[in-house]
Design a protein around this motif. Structure first.
Motif, PDB file in Angstrom:
ATOM      1  N   ARG A  27       3.467  -6.393   6.731  1.00 54.57           N
ATOM      2  CA  ARG A  27       2.878  -7.283   7.727  1.00 54.57           C
ATOM      3  C   ARG A  27       3.956  -7.972   8.557  1.00 54.57           C
ATOM      4  O   ARG A  27       5.004  -8.318   8.055  1.00 54.57           O
ATOM      5  CB  ARG A  27       2.015  -8.340   7.042  1.00 54.57           C
ATOM      6  N   THR A  28       3.641  -8.205   9.802  1.00 53.30           N
ATOM      7  CA  THR A  28       4.646  -8.734  10.692  1.00 53.30           C
ATOM      8  C   THR A  28       4.093  -9.797  11.611  1.00 53.30           C
ATOM      9  O   THR A  28       2.902  -9.969  11.757  1.00 53.30           O
ATOM     10  CB  THR A  28       5.195  -7.614  11.590  1.00 53.30           C
ATOM     11  N   GLY A  29       5.020 -10.450  12.288  1.00 57.68           N
ATOM     12  CA  GLY A  29       4.665 -11.266  13.415  1.00 57.68           C
ATOM     13  C   GLY A  29       5.293 -10.617  14.633  1.00 57.68           C
ATOM     14  O   GLY A  29       6.216  -9.883  14.473  1.00 57.68           O
ATOM     15  N   VAL A  72       2.262  -1.298  10.046  1.00 54.28           N
ATOM     16  CA  VAL A  72       3.195  -0.335  10.638  1.00 54.28           C
ATOM     17  C   VAL A  72       2.936   1.098  10.181  1.00 54.28           C
ATOM     18  O   VAL A  72       3.555   2.029  10.699  1.00 54.28           O
ATOM     19  CB  VAL A  72       4.660  -0.719  10.342  1.00 54.28           C
ATOM     20  N   THR A  73       2.043   1.293   9.223  1.00 49.13           N
ATOM     21  CA  THR A  73       1.689   2.656   8.816  1.00 49.13           C
ATOM     22  C   THR A  73       0.634   3.257   9.732  1.00 49.13           C
ATOM     23  O   THR A  73       0.233   4.406   9.530  1.00 49.13           O
ATOM     24  CB  THR A  73       1.144   2.677   7.367  1.00 49.13           C
ATOM     25  N   ARG A  74       0.178   2.502  10.731  1.00 45.84           N
ATOM     26  CA  ARG A  74      -0.889   2.954  11.623  1.00 45.84           C
ATOM     27  C   ARG A  74      -0.391   3.036  13.067  1.00 45.84           C
ATOM     28  O   ARG A  74      -0.671   2.151  13.878  1.00 45.84           O
ATOM     29  CB  ARG A  74      -2.077   1.992  11.532  1.00 45.84           C
ATOM     30  N   GLY A  87      10.109  -2.634   6.051  1.00 45.34           N
ATOM     31  CA  GLY A  87      10.438  -1.429   5.288  1.00 45.34           C
ATOM     32  C   GLY A  87      10.098  -1.588   3.828  1.00 45.34           C
ATOM     33  O   GLY A  87       9.759  -2.673   3.363  1.00 45.34           O
ATOM     34  N   ILE A  88      10.169  -0.484   3.118  1.00 41.66           N
ATOM     35  CA  ILE A  88       9.944  -0.488   1.675  1.00 41.66           C
ATOM     36  C   ILE A  88      11.036   0.330   1.000  1.00 41.66           C
ATOM     37  O   ILE A  88      11.737   1.113   1.645  1.00 41.66           O
ATOM     38  CB  ILE A  88       8.562   0.102   1.290  1.00 41.66           C
ATOM     39  N   GLY A  89      11.180   0.146  -0.305  1.00 43.50           N
ATOM     40  CA  GLY A  89      12.080   0.958  -1.105  1.00 43.50           C
ATOM     41  C   GLY A  89      11.324   1.546  -2.280  1.00 43.50           C
ATOM     42  O   GLY A  89      10.450   0.886  -2.848  1.00 43.50           O
ATOM     43  N   THR A  90      11.632   2.764  -2.628  1.00 41.72           N
ATOM     44  CA  THR A  90      11.008   3.418  -3.778  1.00 41.72           C
ATOM     45  C   THR A  90      12.087   3.923  -4.716  1.00 41.72           C
ATOM     46  O   THR A  90      12.960   4.685  -4.291  1.00 41.72           O
ATOM     47  CB  THR A  90      10.119   4.597  -3.333  1.00 41.72           C
ATOM     48  N   PHE A  91      12.057   3.483  -5.961  1.00 41.25           N
ATOM     49  CA  PHE A  91      12.975   4.028  -6.956  1.00 41.25           C
ATOM     50  C   PHE A  91      12.315   5.227  -7.625  1.00 41.25           C
ATOM     51  O   PHE A  91      11.250   5.119  -8.225  1.00 41.25           O
ATOM     52  CB  PHE A  91      13.346   2.997  -8.026  1.00 41.25           C
ATOM     53  N   ARG A 137       7.054   7.193   6.640  1.00 39.23           N
ATOM     54  CA  ARG A 137       6.051   6.571   7.498  1.00 39.23           C
ATOM     55  C   ARG A 137       6.451   5.138   7.869  1.00 39.23           C
ATOM     56  O   ARG A 137       6.319   4.726   9.025  1.00 39.23           O
ATOM     57  CB  ARG A 137       4.707   6.577   6.766  1.00 39.23           C
ATOM     58  N   ILE A 138       6.949   4.387   6.892  1.00 38.67           N
ATOM     59  CA  ILE A 138       7.252   2.970   7.123  1.00 38.67           C
ATOM     60  C   ILE A 138       8.686   2.760   7.604  1.00 38.67           C
ATOM     61  O   ILE A 138       8.935   1.977   8.529  1.00 38.67           O
ATOM     62  CB  ILE A 138       6.984   2.153   5.849  1.00 38.67           C
TER      63      ILE A 138
END
Length: 278
Positions: free
Chosen positions: A47-49, A89-91, A123-127, A143-144
């Motif tokens: 989510r953002t502003g 941001v995924t859309r 952004g995201i991180g995946t281990f 995607r993100i």
């Protein structure tokens, strides 16, 4: 900016897994750089502003950047001219509508038709070990971390002023290897390449595009793993400055990079990792 580099030392000893202090029972790990809550309907939204929320700098210029949505609750008045708008941001299909929302906010609150700065830091991180990374995990990271800044910047271009700035965000994991972060690092490496292409293709409008490279930072990334003394100690061993960064260490660099004093830099990778993994 970057997940903890607690695996760095064990990787050098030949171990393929990070310390238990920041491993999860499952190989699947999803965390948002911007602190998005890890629950259905929120985890992927980053989510953002505008810019996701236009805000003036000290010289009256307008900029836009992502902010964690849980930090926005009840705090809309903490800056008299700061405005927030939400965006998933995924859309990418919603980006045109978002542009309309930003344009309306600019007109209503600032009497402006455009802004100067865009900071793409959601952004995201995946281990996940390379051998077990699932296509779904990889696709979500792309995607993100990559597709979103690619097409969101494209969508907002009509609102960015001539001579404006775009700042993307990367990680020291594109330079130093931490087992289990290959997919995440790959998306950030792609962002670094994207920055160079944007810098060239937007030069006709004198828009400068750079990438800010962070490192291990004392934030809630990784569900607070950097709060572990063991993780902090291990991460600090990979950093020339001898400690992990504070949030202020990173954010203090942003106004400088966006300022006129930095106008001759474009297509650059600006390292604010404290000398991590060099």
């Amino acid at each position: 900016m970057s997940p903890p580099l607690s695996a760095q030392r064990t990787a050098r000893r030949g171990a393929g897994r990070p310390p238990a202090s920041w491993r999860e029972p499952s190989h699947r790990r999803k965390d948002s750089h911007d602190g998005a809550e890890d629950r259905p309907g929120h985890r992927r939204r980053a989510r953002t502003g505008p810019g996701h929320g236009p805000a003036p700098d000290a010289r009256g210029r307008l900029g836009a950047g992502h902010l964690p949505h849980q930090r926005l609750r009840g705090r809309s008045g903490h800056h008299p001219r700061l405005r927030f708008r939400r965006l998933d941001v995924t859309r990418p299909d919603t980006f045109p509508e978002f542009v309309t929302t930003v344009r309306a906010a600019l007109r209503e609150h600032f009497g402006a038709e455009s802004f100067d700065y865009l900071v793409n830091n959601a952004g995201i991180g995946t281990f996940a070990p390379y051998e077990t990374t699932a296509p779904e995990q990889f696709d979500e990271l792309v995607r993100i971390n990559l597709k979103a800044p690619y097409f969101l910047t494209q969508a907002l271009l009509p609102l960015i002023n001539e001579g404006g700035r775009v700042l993307n965000v990367s990680t020291a994991l594109t330079r130093g290897v931490v087992p289990g972060m290959s997919a995440y690092a790959a998306t950030k490496g792609a962002v670094e390449v994207l920055t160079r292409y944007q810098a060239v293709e937007l030069a006709g409008r004198s828009i400068r595009v750079n990438t800010l490279m962070g490192g291990a930072v004392a934030t809630d990334f990784g569900r607070g793993t950097m709060n572990s003394p063991e993780v902090r100690e291990l991460a600090a061993e990979t950093i020339t400055q001898g400690r992990i960064a504070t949030v202020d260490d990173i954010t203090a660099a942003v106004p400088a990079v966006l300022s006129d004093a930095f106008q001759w830099a474009t297509g650059a990778l600006i390292d604010v990792s404290g000398g991590q993994s060099i």
